[in-house]
Design a protein around this motif. Sequence first.
Motif, mmCIF file in Angstrom:
data_model
loop_
_atom_site.group_PDB
_atom_site.id
_atom_site.type_symbol
_atom_site.label_atom_id
_atom_site.label_comp_id
_atom_site.label_asym_id
_atom_site.label_seq_id
_atom_site.Cartn_x
_atom_site.Cartn_y
_atom_site.Cartn_z
ATOM 1 N N ARG A 88 -36.775 37.005 -2.951
ATOM 2 C CA ARG A 88 -35.789 36.392 -2.161
ATOM 3 C C ARG A 88 -35.355 37.716 -1.550
ATOM 4 O O ARG A 88 -34.857 38.596 -2.288
ATOM 5 C CB ARG A 88 -34.742 35.541 -2.760
ATOM 6 C CG ARG A 88 -33.947 35.047 -1.929
ATOM 7 C CD ARG A 88 -32.724 34.300 -2.828
ATOM 8 N NE ARG A 88 -31.493 33.869 -2.075
ATOM 9 C CZ ARG A 88 -30.873 32.717 -2.299
ATOM 10 N NH1 ARG A 88 -30.983 32.248 -3.640
ATOM 11 N NH2 ARG A 88 -29.924 32.593 -1.609
ATOM 12 N N SER A 90 -33.417 39.347 2.544
ATOM 13 C CA SER A 90 -32.747 39.069 3.656
ATOM 14 C C SER A 90 -33.556 39.601 4.876
ATOM 15 O O SER A 90 -34.150 40.688 4.671
ATOM 16 C CB SER A 90 -31.337 39.812 3.888
ATOM 17 O OG SER A 90 -30.326 39.165 3.022
ATOM 18 N N ASP A 102 -27.789 34.994 8.831
ATOM 19 C CA ASP A 102 -27.588 34.499 7.771
ATOM 20 C C ASP A 102 -28.846 33.579 7.235
ATOM 21 O O ASP A 102 -28.735 32.891 6.049
ATOM 22 C CB ASP A 102 -26.525 33.336 8.002
ATOM 23 C CG ASP A 102 -26.919 32.169 8.974
ATOM 24 O OD1 ASP A 102 -27.649 32.448 9.747
ATOM 25 O OD2 ASP A 102 -26.352 31.064 8.751
ATOM 26 N N TRP A 103 -29.931 33.975 7.514
ATOM 27 C CA TRP A 103 -31.041 33.332 6.937
ATOM 28 C C TRP A 103 -31.592 34.142 5.855
ATOM 29 O O TRP A 103 -31.335 35.332 5.750
ATOM 30 C CB TRP A 103 -32.331 33.142 7.973
ATOM 31 C CG TRP A 103 -31.953 31.965 8.756
ATOM 32 C CD1 TRP A 103 -30.822 31.431 9.369
ATOM 33 C CD2 TRP A 103 -33.009 30.914 9.384
ATOM 34 N NE1 TRP A 103 -31.132 30.324 10.101
ATOM 35 C CE2 TRP A 103 -32.443 30.041 10.105
ATOM 36 C CE3 TRP A 103 -34.539 31.075 9.329
ATOM 37 C CZ2 TRP A 103 -33.301 29.135 11.105
ATOM 38 C CZ3 TRP A 103 -35.232 30.104 10.048
ATOM 39 C CH2 TRP A 103 -34.265 29.178 10.704
ATOM 40 N N VAL A 104 -32.385 33.379 4.860
ATOM 41 C CA VAL A 104 -32.998 34.307 3.696
ATOM 42 C C VAL A 104 -34.466 33.924 3.863
ATOM 43 O O VAL A 104 -34.864 32.930 4.228
ATOM 44 C CB VAL A 104 -32.587 33.474 2.488
ATOM 45 C CG1 VAL A 104 -33.052 33.888 1.166
ATOM 46 C CG2 VAL A 104 -30.973 33.541 2.510
ATOM 47 N N ALA A 122 -29.318 30.065 4.748
ATOM 48 C CA ALA A 122 -28.688 30.400 3.363
ATOM 49 C C ALA A 122 -28.176 29.273 2.716
ATOM 50 O O ALA A 122 -28.630 28.815 1.767
ATOM 51 C CB ALA A 122 -27.789 31.584 3.202
ATOM 52 N N ARG A 150 -27.699 42.420 -0.508
ATOM 53 C CA ARG A 150 -27.592 41.977 1.018
ATOM 54 C C ARG A 150 -26.715 43.318 1.571
ATOM 55 O O ARG A 150 -26.014 43.770 1.256
ATOM 56 C CB ARG A 150 -26.759 40.792 1.235
ATOM 57 C CG ARG A 150 -27.615 39.639 1.022
ATOM 58 C CD ARG A 150 -26.841 38.560 1.301
ATOM 59 N NE ARG A 150 -27.763 37.323 1.240
ATOM 60 C CZ ARG A 150 -27.890 36.020 1.624
ATOM 61 N NH1 ARG A 150 -26.760 35.696 2.638
ATOM 62 N NH2 ARG A 150 -28.633 35.217 1.642
#
Length: 150
Positions: A88, A90, A102-104, A122, A150
């Motif tokens: 996982r 950024s 703000d997406w993962v 997220a 992050r």
Amino acid sequence: MLIVEWIGIGVLALLLAFGVLVLRRALFVRAGGTIRLSVRTSSAVPERGWSNGLGRFVGDDLRWYRIFSFALRPKRTLTRTGLVIVSRRSPAGQEAYSLPEDWVILRCSWPGRETVEIAMAATTVTGFLSWLESAPPGEVSTRLGRESTR
């Protein structure tokens, strides 16, 4: 008179295409269980190859549809049986331009199948992990690898 007929056919074709897109969107919204989801379709060039789309949860499958497509069938289907979340992270580098901040990005793999990267908000990751873990016992082996800072 021939030119007017061709213009009429062109307008009719455009209206029909627009109608298909509106119908497709209405079916997604009405059915529920739909999320914004990007899938990395090509890993030939690092940090590129992302395609925007909609993901729809249907039983043990997450069906991904491209946003700019007339197809009523999913472009890719992700099955939760045997799905493993490898990592996982950024968005970084060029990905920061094609994906919201703000997406993962989740790297997923299955035994004996290709690895795929999916990106989502997220806040959506929590729902995705809940769907993944809600399978009957013994059918899903999930493992979250190291998480980048992050």
